[in-house]
Enzyme design. Structure first.
Site, PDB file in Angstrom:
ATOM      1  N   TYR A  67     -26.408  74.172 -22.732  1.00  0.00           N
ATOM      2  CA  TYR A  67     -25.806  74.213 -21.410  1.00  0.00           C
ATOM      3  C   TYR A  67     -26.019  72.901 -20.646  1.00  0.00           C
ATOM      4  CZ  TYR A  67     -23.781  76.066 -17.284  1.00  0.00           C
ATOM      5  OH  TYR A  67     -22.933  76.239 -16.231  1.00  0.00           O
ATOM      6  N   GLN A 101      -9.735  79.860 -15.405  1.00  0.00           N
ATOM      7  CA  GLN A 101     -10.803  80.381 -16.267  1.00  0.00           C
ATOM      8  C   GLN A 101     -11.877  79.317 -16.452  1.00  0.00           C
ATOM      9  OE1 GLN A 101      -8.589  82.529 -19.771  1.00  0.00           O
ATOM     10  NE2 GLN A 101      -7.237  81.058 -18.820  1.00  0.00           N
ATOM     11  N   HIS A 119     -14.347  82.762 -14.272  1.00  0.00           N
ATOM     12  CA  HIS A 119     -15.460  82.740 -15.226  1.00  0.00           C
ATOM     13  C   HIS A 119     -16.711  82.060 -14.682  1.00  0.00           C
ATOM     14  CE1 HIS A 119     -12.533  83.555 -18.820  1.00  0.00           C
ATOM     15  NE2 HIS A 119     -12.792  84.623 -18.100  1.00  0.00           N
TER      16      HIS A 119
HETATM   17  P1  OAD Z   1      -8.785  77.864 -25.163  1.00  0.00           P
HETATM   18  O1  OAD Z   1      -9.669  76.844 -25.774  1.00  0.00           O
HETATM   19  O2  OAD Z   1      -8.736  79.207 -25.771  1.00  0.00           O
HETATM   20  O3  OAD Z   1      -7.294  77.324 -25.115  1.00  0.00           O
HETATM   21  C1  OAD Z   1      -6.992  76.042 -24.649  1.00  0.00           C
HETATM   22  C2  OAD Z   1      -5.487  75.870 -24.702  1.00  0.00           C
HETATM   23  O4  OAD Z   1      -5.163  74.632 -24.126  1.00  0.00           O
HETATM   24  C3  OAD Z   1      -4.901  75.895 -26.108  1.00  0.00           C
HETATM   25  O5  OAD Z   1      -3.802  76.788 -26.126  1.00  0.00           O
HETATM   26  C4  OAD Z   1      -4.454  74.435 -26.336  1.00  0.00           C
HETATM   27  O6  OAD Z   1      -3.266  74.350 -27.119  1.00  0.00           O
HETATM   28  C5  OAD Z   1      -4.180  73.992 -24.920  1.00  0.00           C
HETATM   29  N1  OAD Z   1      -4.332  72.537 -24.672  1.00  0.00           N
HETATM   30  C6  OAD Z   1      -5.291  71.703 -25.131  1.00  0.00           C
HETATM   31  N2  OAD Z   1      -5.154  70.481 -24.610  1.00  0.00           N
HETATM   32  C7  OAD Z   1      -4.069  70.508 -23.804  1.00  0.00           C
HETATM   33  C8  OAD Z   1      -3.409  69.550 -22.982  1.00  0.00           C
HETATM   34  N3  OAD Z   1      -3.847  68.291 -22.858  1.00  0.00           N
HETATM   35  N4  OAD Z   1      -2.315  69.951 -22.296  1.00  0.00           N
HETATM   36  C9  OAD Z   1      -1.840  71.209 -22.401  1.00  0.00           C
HETATM   37  N5  OAD Z   1      -2.437  72.168 -23.158  1.00  0.00           N
HETATM   38  C10 OAD Z   1      -3.533  71.830 -23.849  1.00  0.00           C
HETATM   39  O7  OAD Z   1      -9.184  77.910 -23.613  1.00  0.00           O
HETATM   40  P2  OAD Z   1      -8.943  79.091 -22.548  1.00  0.00           P
HETATM   41  O8  OAD Z   1      -7.644  79.730 -22.754  1.00  0.00           O
HETATM   42  O9  OAD Z   1      -9.272  78.531 -21.235  1.00  0.00           O
HETATM   43  O10 OAD Z   1     -14.437  82.088 -21.509  1.00  0.00           O
HETATM   44  O11 OAD Z   1     -10.079  80.093 -22.989  1.00  0.00           O
HETATM   45  C11 OAD Z   1     -10.326  81.227 -22.211  1.00  0.00           C
HETATM   46  C12 OAD Z   1     -11.780  81.550 -22.196  1.00  0.00           C
HETATM   47  O12 OAD Z   1     -12.305  81.587 -23.534  1.00  0.00           O
HETATM   48  C13 OAD Z   1     -12.668  80.516 -21.530  1.00  0.00           C
HETATM   49  O13 OAD Z   1     -12.667  80.598 -20.133  1.00  0.00           O
HETATM   50  C14 OAD Z   1     -14.021  80.844 -22.101  1.00  0.00           C
HETATM   51  C15 OAD Z   1     -13.641  80.997 -23.548  1.00  0.00           C
HETATM   52  O14 OAD Z   1     -14.455  81.812 -24.302  1.00  0.00           O
HETATM   53  C16 OAD Z   1     -15.728  82.359 -21.344  1.00  0.00           C
HETATM   54  O15 OAD Z   1     -16.591  81.579 -21.672  1.00  0.00           O
HETATM   55  C17 OAD Z   1     -15.993  83.688 -20.708  1.00  0.00           C
END
Ligand code: OAD
Length: 248
Positions: A67, A101, A119
């Protein structure tokens, strides 16, 4: 793609109550790794070992070390063009709220005022024993003790299997139910309950504009999907929104 940018700008200008729903992808261009996909955090670290309450209890030192690294990365990163573009859309009165998130504060530093953080907050600690909470600028190398009751303090973030903060969750669904458009940026859309947000808007006949590197589970319900880097796409849309707004 320029035609699609124009459609996105028109939808935003026409909307009465647009919101944004964002995930780790919006902060990727600021140097913060996403969770899933290539180079994602969960490729390198097993979430069961680093992001659950039982991991925190069983192995606090290991989780704390992870962390501290993540905290320093977020603290030292800067908002990118996508955060700033979303801040501008709020300033123009188009985006009414941002539901994120992300635990970093890059939206806030990028100009967003009305933010709901589902979150948690990377820069807050709390005590699960007595409810003490504090904001921090630096993290000590060792997990600190609660000044009220002496238990371990922990990051004030949602770990796997934990409930979301109820005030934020309620506020997010109130906004989603008011929205006639949601701009979904940089999220894989798979972590519930946050990922229900676009579905709520869709269910109320609202529009979805998605911005992502690649198709996601949201793509099938999106009215418009723009594939590419959020930091490249969003400023172009903001420019077109400004032009369209001037014509009204
Ligand atoms: P993810 O890591 O699951 O997804 C990130 C998304 O961003 C993917 O669909 C990528 O294709 C996209 N991406 C990456 N770089 C990008 C860019 N420069 N421009 C546009 N899109 C891009 O992240 P989250 O959906 O936020 O929760 O994940 C949700 C939750 O899962 C998080 O808040 C966390 C994690 O476990 C907890 O820790 C409770």
């Amino acid at each position: 793609m320029s035609k699609e940018f124009e459609i996105a700008a028109k939808l935003l200008v026409k909307s009465k109550y647009a919101i944004a729903f964002t995930g780790a992808g919006i902060s990727a261009e600021s140097g913060i790794p996403t969770f899933r996909g290539r180079g994602g955090l969960w490729e390198k670290y097993d979430p069961n070992e680093f992001a659950t309450v039982s991991a925190l209890r069983k192995n606090p030192k290991k989780v704390w070390k992870f962390y501290v690294e993540f905290f320093n990365l977020m603290k030292n990163s800067k908002p990118n063009k996508a955060h700033i573009a979303i801040g501008e859309l709020e300033k123009m009165g188009i985006i009414k709220a941002v539901i994120t998130q992300n635990i970093d504060d890059l939206h806030e530093r990028g100009g967003t005022k009305n933010i709901i953080k589902l979150h948690g907050w990377y820069n807050r600690l709390r005590c699960d024993n007595c409810g003490y909470r504090t904001e921090i600028e630096e993290l000590p190398e060792e997990m600190p003790r609660c000044p009220e009751c002496g238990e371990n303090l922990r990051p004030d973030v949602v770990l796997f299997g934990e409930r979301l903060p109820s005030t934020e969750l309620d506020a997010a669904f109130i906004e989603a139910n008011k929205a006639d458009l949601v701009l979904v940026v940089g999220t894989s859309g798979v972590v519930m309950p946050a990922a229900y947000i676009p579905w709520v808007v869709k269910n109320n006949n609202g529009k979805i504009i998605e911005i992502n590197y690649e198709p996601t589970v949201i793509t099938s319900i999106a009215d418009l999907s723009l594939f590419g880097e959020a930091g490249e796409i969003l400023p172009k849309i903001v420019d077109l929104v400004k032009k369209a707004a001037n014509k009204l």
